[in-house]
Design a protein around this motif. Structure first.
Motif, PDB file in Angstrom:
ATOM      1  N   ASP A   1     -14.964  -6.150   3.502  1.00 19.99           N
ATOM      2  CA  ASP A   1     -13.831  -6.782   2.833  1.00 19.99           C
ATOM      3  C   ASP A   1     -14.128  -7.267   1.422  1.00 19.99           C
ATOM      4  O   ASP A   1     -13.217  -7.377   0.622  1.00 19.99           O
ATOM      5  N   ILE A   2     -15.359  -7.555   1.085  1.00 21.01           N
ATOM      6  CA  ILE A   2     -15.662  -8.041  -0.271  1.00 21.01           C
ATOM      7  C   ILE A   2     -15.233  -7.003  -1.309  1.00 21.01           C
ATOM      8  O   ILE A   2     -14.525  -7.328  -2.258  1.00 21.01           O
ATOM      9  N   ASP A   3     -15.634  -5.764  -1.121  1.00 13.85           N
ATOM     10  CA  ASP A   3     -15.223  -4.717  -2.056  1.00 13.85           C
ATOM     11  C   ASP A   3     -13.717  -4.506  -2.007  1.00 13.85           C
ATOM     12  O   ASP A   3     -13.067  -4.327  -3.042  1.00 13.85           O
ATOM     13  N   ALA A   4     -13.152  -4.539  -0.810  1.00 13.87           N
ATOM     14  CA  ALA A   4     -11.709  -4.346  -0.675  1.00 13.87           C
ATOM     15  C   ALA A   4     -10.940  -5.484  -1.343  1.00 13.87           C
ATOM     16  O   ALA A   4      -9.883  -5.250  -1.941  1.00 13.87           O
ATOM     17  N   MET A   5     -11.457  -6.716  -1.257  1.00 15.61           N
ATOM     18  CA  MET A   5     -10.799  -7.840  -1.932  1.00 15.61           C
ATOM     19  C   MET A   5     -10.751  -7.608  -3.437  1.00 15.61           C
ATOM     20  O   MET A   5      -9.741  -7.891  -4.083  1.00 15.61           O
ATOM     21  N   ARG A   6     -11.835  -7.102  -3.985  1.00 22.57           N
ATOM     22  CA  ARG A   6     -11.891  -6.812  -5.422  1.00 22.57           C
ATOM     23  C   ARG A   6     -10.848  -5.753  -5.783  1.00 22.57           C
ATOM     24  O   ARG A   6     -10.106  -5.888  -6.760  1.00 22.57           O
TER      25      ARG A   6
ATOM     26  N   ASN B   1      -2.794  -5.495 -11.750  1.00 20.33           N
ATOM     27  CA  ASN B   1      -2.250  -4.386 -12.533  1.00 20.33           C
ATOM     28  C   ASN B   1      -0.893  -3.908 -12.036  1.00 20.33           C
ATOM     29  O   ASN B   1      -0.324  -2.983 -12.598  1.00 20.33           O
ATOM     30  N   GLY B   2      -0.391  -4.503 -10.955  1.00 14.75           N
ATOM     31  CA  GLY B   2       0.899  -4.082 -10.409  1.00 14.75           C
ATOM     32  C   GLY B   2       0.868  -2.686  -9.831  1.00 14.75           C
ATOM     33  O   GLY B   2       1.874  -1.979  -9.833  1.00 14.75           O
ATOM     34  N   ASP B   3      -0.288  -2.269  -9.334  1.00 14.80           N
ATOM     35  CA  ASP B   3      -0.460  -0.917  -8.790  1.00 14.80           C
ATOM     36  C   ASP B   3       0.002  -0.885  -7.329  1.00 14.80           C
ATOM     37  O   ASP B   3      -0.790  -1.022  -6.401  1.00 14.80           O
ATOM     38  N   ILE B   4       1.296  -0.684  -7.136  1.00 17.78           N
ATOM     39  CA  ILE B   4       1.896  -0.721  -5.807  1.00 17.78           C
ATOM     40  C   ILE B   4       1.330   0.373  -4.905  1.00 17.78           C
ATOM     41  O   ILE B   4       1.088   0.148  -3.714  1.00 17.78           O
ATOM     42  N   ALA B   5       1.077   1.544  -5.453  1.00 20.76           N
ATOM     43  CA  ALA B   5       0.518   2.641  -4.645  1.00 20.76           C
ATOM     44  C   ALA B   5      -0.849   2.255  -4.088  1.00 20.76           C
ATOM     45  O   ALA B   5      -1.150   2.515  -2.917  1.00 20.76           O
ATOM     46  N   GLU B   6      -1.658   1.619  -4.908  1.00 22.13           N
ATOM     47  CA  GLU B   6      -2.988   1.188  -4.448  1.00 22.13           C
ATOM     48  C   GLU B   6      -2.863   0.074  -3.406  1.00 22.13           C
ATOM     49  O   GLU B   6      -3.576   0.069  -2.407  1.00 22.13           O
ATOM     50  N   ILE B   7      -1.955  -0.850  -3.627  1.00 19.85           N
ATOM     51  CA  ILE B   7      -1.747  -1.931  -2.666  1.00 19.85           C
ATOM     52  C   ILE B   7      -1.311  -1.354  -1.317  1.00 19.85           C
ATOM     53  O   ILE B   7      -1.808  -1.756  -0.276  1.00 19.85           O
TER      54      ILE B   7
END
Length: 119
Positions: A17-22, A30-36
């Motif tokens: 989760d540490i990397d995923a939190m980043r 950045n408002g990257d909805i696709a990534e979210i």
């Protein structure tokens, strides 16, 4: 409760989760909805929800039965009422309830509402 699957999925999530939190923080900034939307933890949430909602307590307590469905229907009813009665409205949801084809916003789209994603 039969919560071993929930516990296992939670421990797996903590391991990476540490990397995923980043990544989530940067996607949010950045408002990257696709990534979210891609960073979904539905598998863990489903396992933990099932441990609770399918427990003997939930199965024998009417107030705990069909909670997810009732909560979703209640939210949609309140949202539609608010949209009909106000020039602007605000709702707070978890990201998993906003992004994706099974989101609350997808339900609003299916009812004919226009839902705009952040740019």
């Amino acid at each position: 409760m039969e919560d071993l699957t929930c516990f296992t999925k939670t421990m797996e999530r903590l391991d990476d989760d540490i990397d995923a939190m980043r990544v989530r923080a940067n996607a949010w900034a950045n408002g990257d909805i696709a990534e979210i939307a891609r960073l979904d933890y539905a598998e863990r949430d489903e396992a933990c929800g099932n441990a609770l909602w399918n427990s003997p307590l939930a199965e024998t307590t009417p107030a705990l039965q069909n909670v997810r469905e009732r909560a979703r229907a209640g939210w949609l009813k309140a949202a539609e009422k608010s949209l009909a009665n106000n020039t602007s409205t605000f709702a707070l949801l978890r990201m998993k309830d906003i992004a994706g084809p099974n989101s609350y916003l997808a339900d609003l789209r299916a009812k004919g509402y226009t839902v705009e994603s952040p740019k």
